[in-house]
Design an enzyme around this catalytic site. Structure first.
Site, short mmCIF file in Angstrom:
data_model
loop_
_atom_site.label_atom_id
_atom_site.label_comp_id
_atom_site.label_asym_id
_atom_site.label_seq_id
_atom_site.Cartn_x
_atom_site.Cartn_y
_atom_site.Cartn_z
N SER A 1 0.83 -1.20 0.00
CA SER A 1 0.00 0.00 0.00
C SER A 1 0.87 1.25 0.00
CB SER A 1 -0.93 -0.02 1.22
OG SER A 1 -1.93 0.95 1.10
N ASN A 2 0.25 2.41 0.08
CA ASN A 2 0.91 3.71 0.13
C ASN A 2 0.52 4.44 1.40
OD1 ASN A 2 2.07 3.60 -2.43
ND2 ASN A 2 0.38 4.65 -3.41
#
Ligand code: CTP
Ligand code: CA
Length: 224
Positions: free
Chosen positions: A33-34
Protein backbone atom coordinates in the site's frame (compact mmCIF):
# COMPACT_ATOMS: atom_id res chain seq x y z
CA UNK A 1 -4.66 34.34 -3.45
CA UNK A 2 -7.29 32.42 -1.48
CA UNK A 3 -10.65 32.55 -3.21
CA UNK A 4 -13.60 33.12 -0.91
CA UNK A 5 -15.77 30.04 -0.49
CA UNK A 6 -19.20 30.54 -1.99
CA UNK A 7 -22.14 28.24 -1.69
CA UNK A 8 -23.72 26.88 -4.83
CA UNK A 9 -20.86 27.22 -7.31
CA UNK A 10 -21.14 23.52 -8.16
CA UNK A 11 -24.91 23.19 -7.95
CA UNK A 12 -26.28 20.75 -10.52
CA UNK A 13 -22.82 19.23 -11.08
CA UNK A 14 -21.98 15.56 -10.52
CA UNK A 15 -18.57 15.15 -8.96
CA UNK A 16 -16.55 11.95 -8.52
CA UNK A 17 -13.56 11.91 -6.20
CA UNK A 18 -11.08 9.12 -5.50
CA UNK A 19 -9.44 9.14 -2.07
CA UNK A 20 -7.24 7.17 0.29
CA UNK A 21 -4.72 4.46 -0.48
CA UNK A 22 -5.30 1.22 -2.38
CA UNK A 23 -4.32 -2.20 -1.08
CA UNK A 24 -2.79 -4.79 -3.36
CA UNK A 25 -2.97 -8.29 -1.91
CA UNK A 26 0.17 -10.44 -1.63
CA UNK A 27 -1.55 -13.32 0.17
CA UNK A 28 -4.64 -13.61 2.43
CA UNK A 29 -2.96 -11.64 5.25
CA UNK A 30 -0.58 -9.20 3.53
CA UNK A 31 -0.72 -6.33 1.11
CA UNK A 32 1.27 -3.53 -0.53
CA UNK A 33 0.00 0.00 0.00
CA UNK A 34 0.91 3.71 0.13
CA UNK A 35 0.91 6.30 2.88
CA UNK A 36 -2.43 8.10 2.66
CA UNK A 37 -4.95 9.11 5.31
CA UNK A 38 -7.63 10.06 2.78
CA UNK A 39 -8.04 13.44 4.50
CA UNK A 40 -7.51 15.57 1.35
CA UNK A 41 -9.97 13.58 -0.75
CA UNK A 42 -12.62 13.52 2.01
CA UNK A 43 -12.18 17.28 2.56
CA UNK A 44 -12.64 17.86 -1.19
CA UNK A 45 -15.79 15.71 -1.16
CA UNK A 46 -17.18 17.75 1.75
CA UNK A 47 -16.33 21.07 0.07
CA UNK A 48 -17.84 19.98 -3.26
CA UNK A 49 -21.06 18.87 -1.51
CA UNK A 50 -21.19 22.21 0.35
CA UNK A 51 -20.81 23.95 -3.02
CA UNK A 52 -23.98 22.17 -4.17
CA UNK A 53 -22.56 19.22 -6.12
CA UNK A 54 -23.84 15.66 -6.02
CA UNK A 55 -20.72 13.85 -4.85
CA UNK A 56 -19.60 10.22 -5.14
CA UNK A 57 -16.50 9.46 -3.09
CA UNK A 58 -14.63 6.34 -4.21
CA UNK A 59 -12.43 5.52 -1.27
CA UNK A 60 -9.72 3.02 -0.54
CA UNK A 61 -9.32 1.91 3.10
CA UNK A 62 -9.42 5.03 5.31
CA UNK A 63 -10.58 5.48 8.89
CA UNK A 64 -12.67 8.57 8.20
CA UNK A 65 -16.42 9.08 8.34
CA UNK A 66 -17.98 10.01 4.99
CA UNK A 67 -18.97 13.70 4.85
CA UNK A 68 -22.70 14.51 4.97
CA UNK A 69 -24.66 14.15 1.70
CA UNK A 70 -21.78 12.29 0.02
CA UNK A 71 -22.27 8.85 -1.49
CA UNK A 72 -19.40 6.62 -0.37
CA UNK A 73 -18.20 3.71 -2.52
CA UNK A 74 -15.64 1.60 -0.66
CA UNK A 75 -12.94 -0.20 -2.62
CA UNK A 76 -9.73 -2.02 -1.82
CA UNK A 77 -7.46 -2.44 -4.85
CA UNK A 78 -6.58 -0.14 -7.76
CA UNK A 79 -8.54 -2.40 -10.12
CA UNK A 80 -11.65 -2.09 -7.91
CA UNK A 81 -11.14 1.70 -7.80
CA UNK A 82 -10.95 1.82 -11.60
CA UNK A 83 -14.10 -0.32 -11.96
CA UNK A 84 -15.97 1.98 -9.57
CA UNK A 85 -14.73 5.09 -11.41
CA UNK A 86 -15.75 3.71 -14.82
CA UNK A 87 -19.24 2.94 -13.47
CA UNK A 88 -19.67 6.62 -12.60
CA UNK A 89 -18.34 8.00 -15.89
CA UNK A 90 -21.68 8.34 -17.68
CA UNK A 91 -22.87 10.83 -15.12
CA UNK A 92 -19.82 12.69 -13.94
CA UNK A 93 -19.03 16.34 -14.82
CA UNK A 94 -15.93 16.64 -12.70
CA UNK A 95 -13.48 13.93 -11.66
CA UNK A 96 -10.87 14.60 -8.96
CA UNK A 97 -8.22 11.92 -8.35
CA UNK A 98 -6.96 12.43 -4.81
CA UNK A 99 -6.23 8.74 -4.15
CA UNK A 100 -2.72 7.46 -3.53
CA UNK A 101 -3.05 4.51 -5.89
CA UNK A 102 -0.45 1.72 -5.61
CA UNK A 103 1.50 1.89 -8.87
CA UNK A 104 2.16 -1.88 -8.86
CA UNK A 105 0.44 -5.02 -7.59
CA UNK A 106 1.78 -8.53 -7.08
CA UNK A 107 1.72 -10.48 -10.35
CA UNK A 108 -0.15 -13.26 -8.56
CA UNK A 109 -1.87 -13.51 -5.17
CA UNK A 110 -0.87 -16.54 -3.10
CA UNK A 111 -3.91 -18.56 -2.06
CA UNK A 112 -2.41 -19.46 1.31
CA UNK A 113 -0.35 -17.41 3.74
CA UNK A 114 3.26 -17.37 2.52
CA UNK A 115 5.52 -19.03 5.14
CA UNK A 116 8.92 -17.54 6.05
CA UNK A 117 10.88 -20.52 4.84
CA UNK A 118 13.58 -18.60 2.99
CA UNK A 119 16.20 -16.00 4.01
CA UNK A 120 15.24 -13.85 1.04
CA UNK A 121 12.15 -13.54 -1.05
CA UNK A 122 11.14 -11.66 -4.16
CA UNK A 123 7.66 -10.58 -5.13
CA UNK A 124 7.07 -9.96 -8.82
CA UNK A 125 5.02 -6.82 -9.41
CA UNK A 126 3.04 -5.68 -12.42
CA UNK A 127 1.85 -2.15 -13.17
CA UNK A 128 -1.64 -1.14 -12.13
CA UNK A 129 -3.97 0.70 -14.53
CA UNK A 130 -3.80 4.48 -14.28
CA UNK A 131 -7.28 5.48 -13.11
CA UNK A 132 -7.18 9.22 -13.76
CA UNK A 133 -5.53 8.77 -17.19
CA UNK A 134 -8.20 6.21 -18.13
CA UNK A 135 -10.95 8.65 -17.10
CA UNK A 136 -9.32 11.55 -19.00
CA UNK A 137 -9.09 9.51 -22.22
CA UNK A 138 -12.73 8.37 -22.09
CA UNK A 139 -15.09 9.62 -24.84
CA UNK A 140 -17.46 10.99 -22.16
CA UNK A 141 -14.57 12.77 -20.53
CA UNK A 142 -15.39 14.84 -17.44
CA UNK A 143 -13.28 17.86 -16.42
CA UNK A 144 -10.40 15.88 -14.93
CA UNK A 145 -8.17 16.95 -12.06
CA UNK A 146 -5.20 14.96 -10.76
CA UNK A 147 -2.78 15.32 -7.90
CA UNK A 148 0.98 14.98 -8.24
CA UNK A 149 2.85 13.82 -5.16
CA UNK A 150 6.49 14.76 -5.70
CA UNK A 151 9.67 14.95 -3.65
CA UNK A 152 11.71 17.00 -6.18
CA UNK A 153 11.22 19.13 -9.33
CA UNK A 154 7.59 19.43 -8.23
CA UNK A 155 6.25 21.76 -10.93
CA UNK A 156 8.19 20.11 -13.74
CA UNK A 157 6.89 16.65 -12.81
CA UNK A 158 3.35 17.98 -12.30
CA UNK A 159 3.39 19.57 -15.77
CA UNK A 160 4.62 16.26 -17.20
CA UNK A 161 1.64 14.47 -15.61
CA UNK A 162 -0.78 17.16 -16.88
CA UNK A 163 0.40 16.56 -20.45
CA UNK A 164 0.94 12.79 -20.35
CA UNK A 165 -2.42 12.01 -18.74
CA UNK A 166 -4.28 14.78 -20.65
CA UNK A 167 -5.58 16.34 -17.44
CA UNK A 168 -7.24 19.75 -17.12
CA UNK A 169 -5.53 20.61 -13.83
CA UNK A 170 -2.86 19.09 -11.63
CA UNK A 171 -2.62 19.90 -7.94
CA UNK A 172 1.07 19.57 -7.15
CA UNK A 173 2.06 18.48 -3.70
CA UNK A 174 5.63 18.63 -2.35
CA UNK A 175 5.51 15.59 -0.06
CA UNK A 176 9.12 16.13 1.09
CA UNK A 177 8.16 19.37 2.91
CA UNK A 178 7.82 18.81 6.68
CA UNK A 179 4.33 19.22 8.16
CA UNK A 180 2.29 18.75 4.99
CA UNK A 181 0.83 15.92 2.93
CA UNK A 182 0.28 12.26 3.94
CA UNK A 183 -1.17 12.08 7.46
CA UNK A 184 -0.98 15.80 8.20
CA UNK A 185 -4.04 18.02 8.69
CA UNK A 186 -2.36 20.71 6.59
CA UNK A 187 -1.21 20.96 3.02
CA UNK A 188 0.33 23.46 0.58
CA UNK A 189 -0.01 23.02 -3.17
CA UNK A 190 0.51 24.60 -6.57
CA UNK A 191 -2.38 24.31 -9.04
CA UNK A 192 -0.92 23.73 -12.50
CA UNK A 193 -2.81 24.11 -15.79
CA UNK A 194 -1.61 24.29 -19.40
CA UNK A 195 -1.30 28.08 -19.32
CA UNK A 196 -0.94 28.94 -15.65
CA UNK A 197 0.24 27.99 -12.18
CA UNK A 198 -1.03 29.21 -8.83
CA UNK A 199 0.53 28.61 -5.42
CA UNK A 200 -1.72 28.06 -2.40
CA UNK A 201 0.21 28.51 0.85
CA UNK A 202 0.09 26.04 3.75
CA UNK A 203 -3.32 25.87 5.37
CA UNK A 204 -5.70 23.25 6.80
CA UNK A 205 -6.84 20.59 4.33
CA UNK A 206 -10.39 21.76 5.09
CA UNK A 207 -9.71 25.37 3.97
CA UNK A 208 -7.55 24.24 1.08
CA UNK A 209 -10.35 21.97 -0.16
CA UNK A 210 -12.76 24.93 -0.28
CA UNK A 211 -10.23 27.06 -2.15
CA UNK A 212 -9.54 24.25 -4.63
CA UNK A 213 -13.25 23.64 -5.20
CA UNK A 214 -13.72 27.33 -5.99
CA UNK A 215 -10.75 27.39 -8.37
CA UNK A 216 -12.01 24.28 -10.14
CA UNK A 217 -15.59 25.59 -10.33
CA UNK A 218 -14.33 28.77 -12.05
CA UNK A 219 -12.64 26.64 -14.70
CA UNK A 220 -15.54 24.27 -15.33
CA UNK A 221 -17.27 25.46 -18.48
CA UNK A 222 -20.97 26.18 -18.09
CA UNK A 223 -22.98 23.12 -19.18
CA UNK A 224 -19.81 21.01 -19.12
N1 CTP B 1 -3.27 7.91 -10.25
C1 CTP B 1 -4.29 7.09 -10.69
N2 CTP B 1 -4.05 5.77 -10.93
C2 CTP B 1 -2.82 5.25 -10.75
C3 CTP B 1 -1.76 6.09 -10.29
C4 CTP B 1 -2.02 7.42 -10.05
O1 CTP B 1 -5.42 7.57 -10.87
N3 CTP B 1 -2.61 3.98 -11.00
C5 CTP B 1 -3.55 9.34 -10.04
C6 CTP B 1 -3.42 9.82 -8.61
O2 CTP B 1 -4.67 9.69 -7.93
C7 CTP B 1 -3.04 11.27 -8.83
C8 CTP B 1 -2.23 11.24 -10.12
O3 CTP B 1 -2.60 10.05 -10.78
O4 CTP B 1 -4.14 12.09 -9.05
C9 CTP B 1 -0.75 11.27 -9.95
O5 CTP B 1 -0.33 10.26 -9.05
P1 CTP B 1 1.23 10.11 -8.77
O6 CTP B 1 1.47 8.92 -7.93
O7 CTP B 1 1.77 11.45 -8.31
O8 CTP B 1 1.81 9.90 -10.24
P2 CTP B 1 2.07 8.63 -11.14
O9 CTP B 1 1.44 8.90 -12.46
O10 CTP B 1 1.66 7.37 -10.44
O11 CTP B 1 3.65 8.69 -11.33
P3 CTP B 1 4.83 8.47 -10.24
O12 CTP B 1 4.27 7.77 -9.03
O13 CTP B 1 5.84 7.67 -11.00
O14 CTP B 1 5.33 9.87 -9.92
CA1 CA C 1 2.30 6.85 -8.31
Amino acid sequence: CATEFEQGTLSGQQVCITAGPTREAIDPVRYISNHSSGKMGYALAEAAAEAGAKVTLISGPASLAPPPRVELVRVDSAQEMLDAAEKQLGNCDLFIAAAAVADYRPASVAEQKIKKNNEQMTIELVKNPDIVATVASHPQRPFTVGFAAETEKVIEHARGKLERKKLDLVIANDVAQPGIGFNSDENAVTVVSADDQQRIDQTSKHKLARTLVELIAQRLKPNN
